[in-house]
Design a protein around this motif. Sequence first.
Motif, mmCIF file in Angstrom:
data_model
loop_
_atom_site.group_PDB
_atom_site.id
_atom_site.type_symbol
_atom_site.label_atom_id
_atom_site.label_comp_id
_atom_site.label_asym_id
_atom_site.label_seq_id
_atom_site.Cartn_x
_atom_site.Cartn_y
_atom_site.Cartn_z
ATOM 1 N N LEU A 181 30.042 36.976 45.158
ATOM 2 C CA LEU A 181 30.506 37.277 43.803
ATOM 3 C C LEU A 181 31.769 38.125 43.903
ATOM 4 C CD1 LEU A 181 30.094 37.406 40.715
ATOM 5 C CD2 LEU A 181 28.601 39.395 41.089
ATOM 6 N N GLY A 182 32.856 37.646 43.329
ATOM 7 C CA GLY A 182 34.111 38.410 43.312
ATOM 8 C C GLY A 182 34.335 38.985 41.925
ATOM 9 N N ILE A 183 34.603 40.288 41.865
ATOM 10 C CA ILE A 183 34.795 40.958 40.576
ATOM 11 C C ILE A 183 36.229 41.452 40.470
ATOM 12 C CG2 ILE A 183 34.163 43.029 39.224
ATOM 13 C CD1 ILE A 183 31.884 41.087 39.274
ATOM 14 N N ASP A 184 36.829 41.240 39.326
ATOM 15 C CA ASP A 184 38.162 41.826 39.099
ATOM 16 C C ASP A 184 38.371 42.045 37.600
ATOM 17 O OD1 ASP A 184 40.746 41.991 41.186
ATOM 18 O OD2 ASP A 184 41.264 42.098 39.053
ATOM 19 N N LEU A 185 39.282 42.941 37.293
ATOM 20 C CA LEU A 185 39.653 43.183 35.890
ATOM 21 C C LEU A 185 40.336 41.973 35.294
ATOM 22 C CD1 LEU A 185 41.385 46.703 35.718
ATOM 23 C CD2 LEU A 185 39.266 46.028 34.614
ATOM 24 N N VAL A 186 41.030 41.218 36.150
ATOM 25 C CA VAL A 186 41.851 40.128 35.630
ATOM 26 C C VAL A 186 41.415 38.775 36.202
ATOM 27 C CG1 VAL A 186 43.894 41.485 35.053
ATOM 28 C CG2 VAL A 186 43.591 40.651 37.371
ATOM 29 N N PRO A 187 41.420 37.722 35.351
ATOM 30 C CA PRO A 187 40.919 36.412 35.800
ATOM 31 C C PRO A 187 42.014 35.572 36.447
ATOM 32 C CG PRO A 187 41.317 36.357 33.450
ATOM 33 C CD PRO A 187 41.752 37.720 33.917
ATOM 34 N N ILE A 188 42.495 36.022 37.611
ATOM 35 C CA ILE A 188 43.588 35.276 38.261
ATOM 36 C C ILE A 188 43.069 34.389 39.390
ATOM 37 C CG2 ILE A 188 45.420 36.928 37.689
ATOM 38 C CD1 ILE A 188 45.090 38.037 40.585
#
Length: 258
Positions: free
Chosen positions: A50-57
């Motif tokens: 699972l990769g988490i980030d603030l931005v959906p790039i």
Amino acid sequence: MVHLMHLEILGGNLTITKFQQDPTNVLDCGTGTGIWALEFGEEHPASRVLGIDLVPIQPDWVPVNVEFQVDDLEKDWSFNTQFDFIHSKTLGTSIKNWPRYIQQLYDATAPGGCIELSEHALDGYNCDDDTMPADNAFSRYLEVMDTALKKVGVNPHLHSEDYRKMLEDVGFVDVKTYTFKVPAGGWAKKRSLRRIGLIMAETMKTGAEAYGLSLMTGLGGKTPEEARVLIEDVVEACLRPKMHAYYLEWYFTAKKPE
Ligand SMILES: C[S@@+](CC[C@H](N)C(=O)[O-])C[C@H]1O[C@@H](n2cnc3c(N)ncnc32)[C@H](O)[C@@H]1O
């Protein structure tokens, strides 16, 4: 390019941590482009990443065992699982409250699970042979970044002992630090270090502006023209290095007790 640089540092490996078997649940914090998560998923088909980030790039087309979610890691974590392996790379100036972040890493790690962090200090340029004058492009760039980052509550002066202490304070065991030199540009004699330095210089061609311009003009008090001069000086120092400058990249591995 930064991902490539880390692969080069680690001799082609995605992690320093060695796995006897694929860790079942894997979390990549601040996954960015998602390239690490995608490659880890490919190399470890029995893992769910699972990769988490603030931005959906991140890309939409992903292997079945890789998923990306948009979330803010500085808020309370609400994952419905604990992770057997958590990876967190270059979030030094992303996270404001590091002790809380590390506590959340600990809580989200399954008993017996492990984590790997890699970080460097923004103020961390060194030189061993007096080729770096006190007033150099890196320190001028960093001085303005420092002013700007402090205004948003980020501490750019965390060093390896600080990360290590935070990991130990929350209860991680077997905490190990691995330190690697990253030359600023292709000046090193040793071939492997020269390659790392050349990749680093390549990242700075676009990275120095991407990381710096908005902060320098928004909060650092510089005009766009002044900021561009600072940025161009840093890029020039990396592309045609007269100074033998380098920074240290630290990798930390740690385990949560059974
Ligand atoms: C320097 S990049 C590192 C990307 C990736 N880990 C790598 O090493 O290539 C930092 C990433 O963290 C993300 N980020 C920053 N603050 C975050 C937060 N509070 N929660 C989740 N992601 C965050 C940014 O959007 C960015 O993609």
